[in-house]
Design a protein around this motif. Structure first.
Motif, PDB file in Angstrom:
ATOM      1  N   ALA A   1      78.973  93.909 -37.086  1.00 31.18           N
ATOM      2  CA  ALA A   1      78.363  94.346 -35.832  1.00 31.18           C
ATOM      3  C   ALA A   1      78.426  95.863 -35.696  1.00 31.18           C
ATOM      4  O   ALA A   1      77.454  96.503 -35.291  1.00 31.18           O
ATOM      5  CB  ALA A   1      79.068  93.681 -34.648  1.00 31.18           C
ATOM      6  N   HIS A   2      79.551  96.441 -36.040  1.00 29.26           N
ATOM      7  CA  HIS A   2      79.715  97.895 -35.945  1.00 29.26           C
ATOM      8  C   HIS A   2      78.725  98.598 -36.868  1.00 29.26           C
ATOM      9  O   HIS A   2      78.027  99.537 -36.463  1.00 29.26           O
ATOM     10  CB  HIS A   2      81.157  98.261 -36.306  1.00 29.26           C
ATOM     11  N   ARG A   3      78.650  98.155 -38.091  1.00 34.49           N
ATOM     12  CA  ARG A   3      77.733  98.760 -39.067  1.00 34.49           C
ATOM     13  C   ARG A   3      76.282  98.628 -38.612  1.00 34.49           C
ATOM     14  O   ARG A   3      75.500  99.576 -38.717  1.00 34.49           O
ATOM     15  CB  ARG A   3      77.933  98.094 -40.429  1.00 34.49           C
ATOM     16  N   CYS A   4      75.921  97.457 -38.104  1.00 35.98           N
ATOM     17  CA  CYS A   4      74.544  97.246 -37.657  1.00 35.98           C
ATOM     18  C   CYS A   4      74.168  98.214 -36.541  1.00 35.98           C
ATOM     19  O   CYS A   4      73.047  98.724 -36.514  1.00 35.98           O
ATOM     20  CB  CYS A   4      74.365  95.813 -37.173  1.00 35.98           C
ATOM     21  N   VAL A   5      75.080  98.470 -35.642  1.00 38.56           N
ATOM     22  CA  VAL A   5      74.775  99.354 -34.513  1.00 38.56           C
ATOM     23  C   VAL A   5      74.753 100.814 -34.935  1.00 38.56           C
ATOM     24  O   VAL A   5      73.863 101.570 -34.524  1.00 38.56           O
ATOM     25  CB  VAL A   5      75.789  99.122 -33.373  1.00 38.56           C
ATOM     26  N   PHE A   6      75.699 101.236 -35.776  1.00 35.45           N
ATOM     27  CA  PHE A   6      75.886 102.669 -36.007  1.00 35.45           C
ATOM     28  C   PHE A   6      75.431 103.194 -37.369  1.00 35.45           C
ATOM     29  O   PHE A   6      75.509 104.394 -37.617  1.00 35.45           O
ATOM     30  CB  PHE A   6      77.367 103.029 -35.820  1.00 35.45           C
ATOM     31  N   ALA A   7      74.939 102.335 -38.246  1.00 32.43           N
ATOM     32  CA  ALA A   7      74.588 102.791 -39.599  1.00 32.43           C
ATOM     33  C   ALA A   7      73.545 103.896 -39.594  1.00 32.43           C
ATOM     34  O   ALA A   7      73.526 104.743 -40.488  1.00 32.43           O
ATOM     35  CB  ALA A   7      74.089 101.614 -40.441  1.00 32.43           C
ATOM     36  N   ASP A   8      72.685 103.914 -38.582  1.00 34.73           N
ATOM     37  CA  ASP A   8      71.613 104.906 -38.552  1.00 34.73           C
ATOM     38  C   ASP A   8      71.830 105.969 -37.480  1.00 34.73           C
ATOM     39  O   ASP A   8      70.883 106.581 -36.996  1.00 34.73           O
ATOM     40  CB  ASP A   8      70.275 104.188 -38.374  1.00 34.73           C
ATOM     41  N   GLY A   9      73.095 106.186 -37.147  1.00 35.00           N
ATOM     42  CA  GLY A   9      73.422 107.261 -36.224  1.00 35.00           C
ATOM     43  C   GLY A   9      73.774 106.783 -34.836  1.00 35.00           C
ATOM     44  O   GLY A   9      73.751 105.576 -34.548  1.00 35.00           O
ATOM     45  N   PRO A  10      74.116 107.712 -33.952  1.00 37.20           N
ATOM     46  CA  PRO A  10      74.517 107.367 -32.585  1.00 37.20           C
ATOM     47  C   PRO A  10      73.405 106.635 -31.842  1.00 37.20           C
ATOM     48  O   PRO A  10      72.224 106.826 -32.119  1.00 37.20           O
ATOM     49  CB  PRO A  10      74.803 108.731 -31.939  1.00 37.20           C
ATOM     50  N   VAL A  11      73.800 105.823 -30.866  1.00 33.91           N
ATOM     51  CA  VAL A  11      72.830 105.058 -30.095  1.00 33.91           C
ATOM     52  C   VAL A  11      72.747 105.506 -28.640  1.00 33.91           C
ATOM     53  O   VAL A  11      71.970 104.937 -27.867  1.00 33.91           O
ATOM     54  CB  VAL A  11      73.136 103.539 -30.152  1.00 33.91           C
ATOM     55  N   GLU A  12      73.504 106.510 -28.268  1.00 36.79           N
ATOM     56  CA  GLU A  12      73.479 106.961 -26.880  1.00 36.79           C
ATOM     57  C   GLU A  12      72.059 107.340 -26.469  1.00 36.79           C
ATOM     58  O   GLU A  12      71.366 108.081 -27.168  1.00 36.79           O
ATOM     59  CB  GLU A  12      74.401 108.160 -26.682  1.00 36.79           C
ATOM     60  N   GLY A  13      71.609 106.787 -25.359  1.00 38.45           N
ATOM     61  CA  GLY A  13      70.271 107.078 -24.852  1.00 38.45           C
ATOM     62  C   GLY A  13      69.167 106.270 -25.496  1.00 38.45           C
ATOM     63  O   GLY A  13      68.004 106.401 -25.102  1.00 38.45           O
ATOM     64  N   LEU A  14      69.503 105.422 -26.465  1.00 37.80           N
ATOM     65  CA  LEU A  14      68.482 104.614 -27.137  1.00 37.80           C
ATOM     66  C   LEU A  14      68.413 103.226 -26.518  1.00 37.80           C
ATOM     67  O   LEU A  14      69.323 102.784 -25.817  1.00 37.80           O
ATOM     68  CB  LEU A  14      68.809 104.475 -28.629  1.00 37.80           C
ATOM     69  N   SER A  15      67.318 102.534 -26.806  1.00 35.89           N
ATOM     70  CA  SER A  15      67.194 101.126 -26.435  1.00 35.89           C
ATOM     71  C   SER A  15      67.377 100.301 -27.701  1.00 35.89           C
ATOM     72  O   SER A  15      66.764 100.573 -28.730  1.00 35.89           O
ATOM     73  CB  SER A  15      65.832 100.854 -25.804  1.00 35.89           C
ATOM     74  N   VAL A  16      68.264  99.302 -27.606  1.00 38.97           N
ATOM     75  CA  VAL A  16      68.634  98.502 -28.774  1.00 38.97           C
ATOM     76  C   VAL A  16      68.440  97.028 -28.457  1.00 38.97           C
ATOM     77  O   VAL A  16      68.975  96.515 -27.473  1.00 38.97           O
ATOM     78  CB  VAL A  16      70.102  98.760 -29.174  1.00 38.97           C
ATOM     79  N   LEU A  17      67.658  96.352 -29.290  1.00 39.55           N
ATOM     80  CA  LEU A  17      67.507  94.906 -29.194  1.00 39.55           C
ATOM     81  C   LEU A  17      68.589  94.254 -30.034  1.00 39.55           C
ATOM     82  O   LEU A  17      68.827  94.666 -31.171  1.00 39.55           O
ATOM     83  CB  LEU A  17      66.138  94.480 -29.722  1.00 39.55           C
ATOM     84  N   VAL A  18      69.243  93.231 -29.493  1.00 35.64           N
ATOM     85  CA  VAL A  18      70.198  92.423 -30.260  1.00 35.64           C
ATOM     86  C   VAL A  18      69.733  90.980 -30.164  1.00 35.64           C
ATOM     87  O   VAL A  18      69.834  90.357 -29.106  1.00 35.64           O
ATOM     88  CB  VAL A  18      71.638  92.564 -29.741  1.00 35.64           C
ATOM     89  N   THR A  19      69.183  90.450 -31.264  1.00 32.92           N
ATOM     90  CA  THR A  19      68.760  89.057 -31.254  1.00 32.92           C
ATOM     91  C   THR A  19      69.981  88.168 -31.487  1.00 32.92           C
ATOM     92  O   THR A  19      70.915  88.546 -32.174  1.00 32.92           O
ATOM     93  CB  THR A  19      67.683  88.774 -32.310  1.00 32.92           C
TER      94      THR A  19
END
Length: 199
Positions: A1-19
Motif C-alpha cells: 500500500a505504501h509503495r502504491c501511494v508514494f512510488a511516483d512522488g508525494p500525493v499532497e494536493g492530488l486526487s487519488v482513486l483507490v479501487t
C-alpha cells in the motif's frame, strides 16, 4: 500500500482513486494517501465496505459494480479527472480508469485477477501520457522498502493506522489462515501470532 501511494512522488494536493478500498491493501492505501494530503475517492461494492473506506479517510466512495462508476468518481472529485489510481484489478478496470484519469495520470496496480493478460489500448494511453506502474512487494527497491518500514513504524508508534483484523490465529494454524484468505470472504486481515520463548 505504501509503495502504491508514494512510488511516483508525494500525493499532497492530488486526487487519488483507490479501487477495492476496503480490501487488505486498499484500506491502508486510503490511509497513506489521505493522511498525506490527498483527496481520496475509493470504490466499494456494499455499504459496510463503503463505511470502512470513509473511516480510513476516503472523501467519497463509489460502487464499482455500477456501470457509470468512473463518471461517479469524477463527479465526486468536483468534476475534475483524478491524478492517480491505486488499482486492485487492472485488467477489469482499465477502461474505466482511462475515463476518469487526467492527462499524465498514473495507474499503480498490484493485481489483475479477473484478466491476467489484459489488452492495452496503446494509442489512447499514449495520447493521455499515462504512466503504468506495476508493484510487487517482493521486488520493491530496497530503498523503498526501508522508507516504507520507517514510515510504518512511525505511524504505528503514533497510533495513526487503523487495522481491519478479521481473524487472529496461532502460527500452527497457518494453513487455515491461507484458506480463509483464499476463499475471498474475509473482511480484513488474517493475522498469525508467533509464540515467544521457543527454543
Amino acid at each position: 500500500a505504501h509503495r502504491c501511494v508514494f512510488a511516483d512522488g508525494p500525493v499532497e494536493g492530488l486526487s487519488v482513486l483507490v479501487t477495492g478500498g476496503a480490501g487488505r491493501v486498499g484500506f491502508y492505501a486510503i490511509q497513506w494517501a489521505a493522511q498525506s494530503g490527498a483527496r481520496v475517492i475509493a470504490t466499494a461494492s456494499n455499504e459496510a465496505d463503503a463505511q470502512a473506506c470513509k473511516q480510513a479517510g476516503a472523501a467519497a466512495v463509489v460502487n464499482h459494480r455500477e456501470a457509470d462508476w468512473a463518471q461517479q468518481a469524477v463527479r465526486a472529485n468536483g468534476g475534475r479527472r483524478l491524478d492517480r489510481a491505486v488499482e486492485v484489478d487492472f485488467g477489469a478496470n482499465l477502461p474505466a480508469l482511462l475515463d476518469l484519469l487526467k492527462t499524465s495520470g498514473t495507474i499503480v496496480s498490484y493485481a489483475s485477477m479477473t484478466n491476467s493478460e489484459p489488452k492495452l489500448p496503446f494509442y489512447r494511453m499514449m495520447f493521455m501520457d499515462i504512466t503504468v506502474r506495476l508493484v510487487l512487494v517482493y521486488e520493491m527497491p530496497e530503498a523503498a522498502k526501508q522508507v516504507a518500514m520507517n514510515d510504518i513504524m512511525q505511524y504505528l508508534q503514533q497510533g495513526r493506522l487503523q487495522h481491519r483484523v478479521a481473524h487472529a490465529l496461532p502460527l500452527e494454524r497457518i494453513v487455515q489462515a491461507h484458506e480463509l484468505i483464499e476463499r475471498g470472504k474475509v473482511r480484513g486481515c488474517v493475522v498469525l501470532g508467533i509464540s515467544q520463548g521457543r527454543d
